[in-house]
Design an enzyme around this catalytic site. Sequence first.
Site, PDB file in Angstrom:
ATOM      1  N   CYS A 262       0.832  -1.204   0.000  1.00 10.40           N
ATOM      2  CA  CYS A 262       0.000   0.000   0.000  1.00 10.40           C
ATOM      3  C   CYS A 262       0.864   1.251   0.000  1.00 10.40           C
ATOM      4  O   CYS A 262       0.580   2.219  -0.721  1.00 10.40           O
ATOM      5  CB  CYS A 262      -0.935  -0.008   1.203  1.00 10.40           C
ATOM      6  SG  CYS A 262      -2.075   1.400   1.277  1.00 10.40           S
TER       7      CYS A 262
ATOM      8  N   CYS B 249      -6.603  -4.034   6.947  1.00 11.71           N
ATOM      9  CA  CYS B 249      -7.805  -3.199   6.926  1.00 11.71           C
ATOM     10  C   CYS B 249      -8.928  -3.804   6.102  1.00 11.71           C
ATOM     11  O   CYS B 249     -10.101  -3.612   6.413  1.00 11.71           O
ATOM     12  CB  CYS B 249      -7.475  -1.803   6.417  1.00 11.71           C
ATOM     13  SG  CYS B 249      -6.968  -1.727   4.684  1.00 11.71           S
TER      14      CYS B 249
END
Length: 374
Positions: free
Chosen positions: A109, A208
């Site tokens: 990410c 997440c």
Amino acid sequence: MTETPQRPLRVLAAMSGGVDSAVAAARAAEAGHDVTGVHLALSANPQSFRTGARGCCTIEDSRDARRAADVIGIPFYVWDLADRFREDVVEDFIAEYEAGRTPNPCLRCNEKIKFAALLDKALALGFDAVCTGHYAKVVVGEDGNRELHRASDMAKDQSYVLGVLDEKQLAHALFPLGDTVTTKDEIRAEAERRGLAVARKPDSHDICFIADGDTQGFLAGRLGKAEGDIVDESGTRLGTHEGAYGFTIGQRKGLRIGTPAPDGKPRYVLDISPVTNTVTVGPAAALDVVGLTAIKPRWCGTAPTGPGTYTAQLRAHGGETEATAEPVDGELRVTFTEPVRGVAPGQAIVLYDGTRVVGSATIATTTRATAGAL
């Protein structure tokens, strides 16, 4: 060496909704920079992301980030990067596990979203830098080149997950939390002094996009159950599993093997074969790794041209180990001074010269210390 920057900048502050990114944005604004806050919408269905303790990607986090920006007194926007996140992080995560590797989605990410997609868009809009709440430092070396260094507080250092950044990206990166020895309690106290409601928000730890924290269940829902064998080093069948992707190298718990080892000691996952859908287990000593080959190296500055002695970090919250490393034909060849454990293909290895991050690469193969080990 001198820390950067020295002049006011137009800064885009990535505000996740957590306390670290909020304080980082506040410090950047206080330093005289022209700061704009942005929250990244990373899911087409934010309700599916983990809530309550994330500080990352949910609707709740977006609202927390907006409130923090209002208190700081900076403009705030929400940018939709859900498609990019799904392709570069979530689908990569699934594909890596399907191939028998163990990826780090947070590192991916940072590479693909926060310092590729976000930074590219920020520069196109005329911003000078992207600011995040990572604990790391950017300094200017004696040759004038920018370097990434560990945070002053080693207990909070996050340089491992930033080891994918190159010098061009570092030239446009601000990490306001990494320059001072600041504990998390002090960051929370600072947030309270600034009137930021996220001051007591719990830290984020889990992935997440896996709402319930059940990684194996998440993968099963996307890859399907596929029964295979669990075998020992000799190939003797010890049990079965419902998908090799549900295991990682070095795993001890959850093997569900009824037959005890001859010596009565625990068994660990030694190898995962996606081709045969087989998981091989064995003794802890068989996990000892003395060397590895890594691919896709990324250098935080000039790439090394020959062998060198470094310290290596193999996981986000792991310690350092001494190693020699050399780039060869686009790969990184590494030999450890002492055997290490818990090393799995797909993980990142990050090399350090003192506190300076030299670069990182993705582990492809390992060399075991035990003769005959996989």
